[in-house]
Design a protein around this motif. Sequence first.
Motif, mmCIF file in Angstrom:
data_model
loop_
_atom_site.group_PDB
_atom_site.id
_atom_site.type_symbol
_atom_site.label_atom_id
_atom_site.label_comp_id
_atom_site.label_asym_id
_atom_site.label_seq_id
_atom_site.Cartn_x
_atom_site.Cartn_y
_atom_site.Cartn_z
ATOM 1 N N GLU A 18 0.779 -1.166 -0.039
ATOM 2 C CA GLU A 18 -0.015 0.034 0.065
ATOM 3 C C GLU A 18 0.946 1.287 0.013
ATOM 4 N N SER A 19 0.153 2.438 -0.514
ATOM 5 C CA SER A 19 0.851 3.686 -0.512
ATOM 6 C C SER A 19 -0.296 4.664 0.134
ATOM 7 N N ASP A 76 4.747 4.081 -10.222
ATOM 8 C CA ASP A 76 5.772 4.043 -9.145
ATOM 9 C C ASP A 76 5.183 3.148 -7.862
ATOM 10 N N ILE A 77 3.892 3.234 -7.673
ATOM 11 C CA ILE A 77 3.542 2.611 -6.447
ATOM 12 C C ILE A 77 3.415 1.061 -6.399
ATOM 13 N N GLN A 78 3.414 0.661 -7.571
ATOM 14 C CA GLN A 78 3.096 -0.939 -8.050
ATOM 15 C C GLN A 78 4.145 -1.411 -7.165
ATOM 16 N N THR A 127 -16.877 -0.495 -6.839
ATOM 17 C CA THR A 127 -16.440 0.936 -6.993
ATOM 18 C C THR A 127 -14.946 1.088 -6.383
ATOM 19 N N ARG A 128 -14.966 0.760 -5.283
ATOM 20 C CA ARG A 128 -13.880 1.112 -4.555
ATOM 21 C C ARG A 128 -12.405 0.262 -5.233
ATOM 22 N N TYR A 129 -12.619 -1.028 -5.646
ATOM 23 C CA TYR A 129 -11.941 -1.967 -6.154
ATOM 24 C C TYR A 129 -11.328 -1.212 -7.331
ATOM 25 N N LEU A 166 -5.899 3.733 -9.889
ATOM 26 C CA LEU A 166 -4.766 4.569 -9.022
ATOM 27 C C LEU A 166 -3.462 3.787 -9.255
ATOM 28 N N TYR A 167 -3.500 2.383 -9.343
ATOM 29 C CA TYR A 167 -2.092 1.821 -9.384
ATOM 30 C C TYR A 167 -1.612 1.826 -10.849
#
Length: 327
Positions: A62-63, A230-232, A216-218, A224-225
């Motif tokens: 997570e980030s 870079d956050i992957q 929805t949140r998924y 986002l990813y």
Amino acid sequence: MDWTFTSENNLATTFATMINPFWQEHVTEGAFKGHEGFSIRYAFCIPENPRSTVVISSGRIESYLKYKEFIFDLYQNGFAVFILDHRGQGLSDRLTHDPQHGYVDSFDDYVDDLITFVNNIVKPKQQGELQLVCHSMGGAIGALTLLRAPTLFSRAVLASPMFGIKPALPNWVANGLIRTGLAVNRMKKQQSGYFFGQTPYIAFPYSLNKLTHSKTRYALFRTLYDEEQDIQLGGVTTEWLCAAHEAMHKIEDSAKAITTPMLVFSADGDSIIDNKRQRRVVQNMPNAELEIVPRAYHELFTESDALREPTLIRLCDYLSHGLSNGA
């Protein structure tokens, strides 16, 4: 207490019109030097006259960017929020030749970073009591932090804490696999490598996900990813798994010494955490309250509204309990 939270309904619109503008206007991002000089990224926001100051210890891969909705909700309900990206993930420095590796040398390094963060970044800005909120791997880091610094936080909330992980292999099997993996890395003369069956980042479709019932949140998490590559982060390395096993054994062996008042949410439909071991550990913590969330998958803070909202109400009630401006 009347708490207000975002809803899955039109959440993409809420992000565009409320959450992202809030992030631009009210959230400060920065970095500090963690254990061994690695750069650790963080974010914080402080409302007027906060009820208390909350520090978030997030889960593996997570980030803090993934926590925008949750941070927005806490801020709107009067909490100051501080969150860091653990070493080796998020926007913090990666630790091996492959930035996709889920790697840490020891969970003590995570604890060192968290305590440095609290002492150097959070405490100078702290208003009200200092409280800890954790998810998954962040719960293991949180428990180890409470063990090392028992008076650092006045109370803690742990959601799906990683006190045991699935598959719950017998110790001799797990230790054998870890030893073999470490030996393979040595033979290849490489610092680390993925544990058996682990791979670089994969975006699983919603139908295969075991994290949340919220489509929805998924979808927002995966978008986002995709956008912030870079956050992957990929799967775990053998070294991370070895460090995690050591950490979980230490938490179980020392559970009676973790005395901070604590609320623990256990997601009943969790296929990532070994709930049997998790609940056994919690029962040995003298001031811990266990709350089982029926049907919920692993990620309670990004679950469907029907599961998320009661969890957040209970969390906010617990954090504000006994506060002069929050009771």
